[in-house]
Write a protein that holds these residues in place. Structure first.
Motif, short mmCIF file in Angstrom:
data_model
loop_
_atom_site.label_atom_id
_atom_site.label_comp_id
_atom_site.label_asym_id
_atom_site.label_seq_id
_atom_site.Cartn_x
_atom_site.Cartn_y
_atom_site.Cartn_z
N ILE A 25 -9.85 -12.51 16.84
CA ILE A 25 -9.07 -11.78 15.83
C ILE A 25 -8.42 -12.73 14.83
CG2 ILE A 25 -8.66 -9.78 17.31
CD1 ILE A 25 -5.88 -10.94 17.89
N ALA A 26 -8.35 -14.01 15.19
CA ALA A 26 -7.72 -14.99 14.31
C ALA A 26 -8.69 -15.44 13.22
CB ALA A 26 -7.26 -16.20 15.13
N GLN A 27 -8.15 -16.16 12.23
CA GLN A 27 -8.98 -16.76 11.20
C GLN A 27 -9.94 -17.78 11.83
OE1 GLN A 27 -8.92 -14.80 8.45
NE2 GLN A 27 -8.63 -16.53 7.10
N LEU A 28 -11.08 -17.95 11.19
CA LEU A 28 -12.12 -18.84 11.71
C LEU A 28 -12.37 -19.99 10.75
CD1 LEU A 28 -14.57 -15.98 12.74
CD2 LEU A 28 -13.15 -17.33 14.30
N VAL A 29 -12.83 -21.09 11.30
CA VAL A 29 -13.30 -22.23 10.52
C VAL A 29 -14.75 -22.46 10.91
CG1 VAL A 29 -13.02 -24.70 10.06
CG2 VAL A 29 -11.02 -23.28 10.52
#
Length: 212
Positions: free
Chosen positions: A63-67
């Protein structure tokens, strides 16, 4: 072209799974040497899905931002390879690769370079093995670092708002004794899937003969 015309046969899917397994295992060995810890891998998952579905498959897990480290590849078949991390994990990876003694400021400064180097090693190792086993060669672009959610990462072929079918090849991994987990994904559009299917047919014939 419909999805039915490009769906891989069970034998082709098994062959691709085995080829990818070997490639990713070699890439994981390179990562192990870089971080000094064992790398755990899942069995590759291979599906023909829409781009939005590929984005949701990642979104269901993170659910968090991805890199992501992104490299396009071209040759007899073409596509896009992604090495994906939750953003919170990316600095842990940089610390593992560049050294635990680095300060927080140094980590941030080195993040882009270290991620690009890591992605280059892993994605090149995986794609290089695939190309060698299929007796072809692939060209790869310079690694790019992108940040965002699954929709951003998987907009590989979605120009003009289209949502085309893609081959979504997905492996998750984690690094033992480190707070590092991530995913390797490859996306290929329908013409590339057709070309890959033909190469897999040649590979199967070489391995098991004409009776396959």
């Amino acid at each position: 072209m419909t999805s039915e015309t490009v769906t891989l046969t069970e034998l082709e899917r098994d062959a691709l799974t085995e080829i990818v397994n070997i490639g990713v295992s070699r890439a994981a060995s390179s990562l192990r040497k870089m971080v000094g810890a064992h790398v755990l891998l899942s069995v590759p998952s291979i599906e023909v899905v829409s781009q939005r579905r590929a984005a949701r498959l990642i979104g269901e897990r993170e659910i968090a931002q991805l890199v992501a480290v992104r490299q396009d590849f071209s040759g007899p078949f073409s596509g896009r390879a992604l090495l994906i991390f939750p953003e919170a994990n990316s600095l842990a990876l940089v610390r593992a690769v560049a050294g635990d003694e680095l300060s927080a400021e140094e980590l941030v400064e080195m993040e882009h370079e270290a991620l690009a180097e890591t992605g280059n090693v892993i994605l090149n190792g995986c794609l290089g093995t695939m190309a060698n086993m299929l007796q072809r060669s692939l060209s790869l672009t310079i690694p790019e670092i992108i940040k965002g959610d699954g929709a951003v990462l998987f907009d590989a072929w979605g120009q003009n708002g289209t949502d085309g079918l893609v081959l979504f090849l997905y492996i998750d991994f984690s690094v033992r004794q480190r707070d590092i987990r991530g995913y390797i994904a490859m996306i290929m559009n329908l013409p590339a899937i057709t070309a890959l299917s033909e190469l897999l047919g040649e590979f199967i014939t070489r391995v098991v003969g004409d009776d396959a």
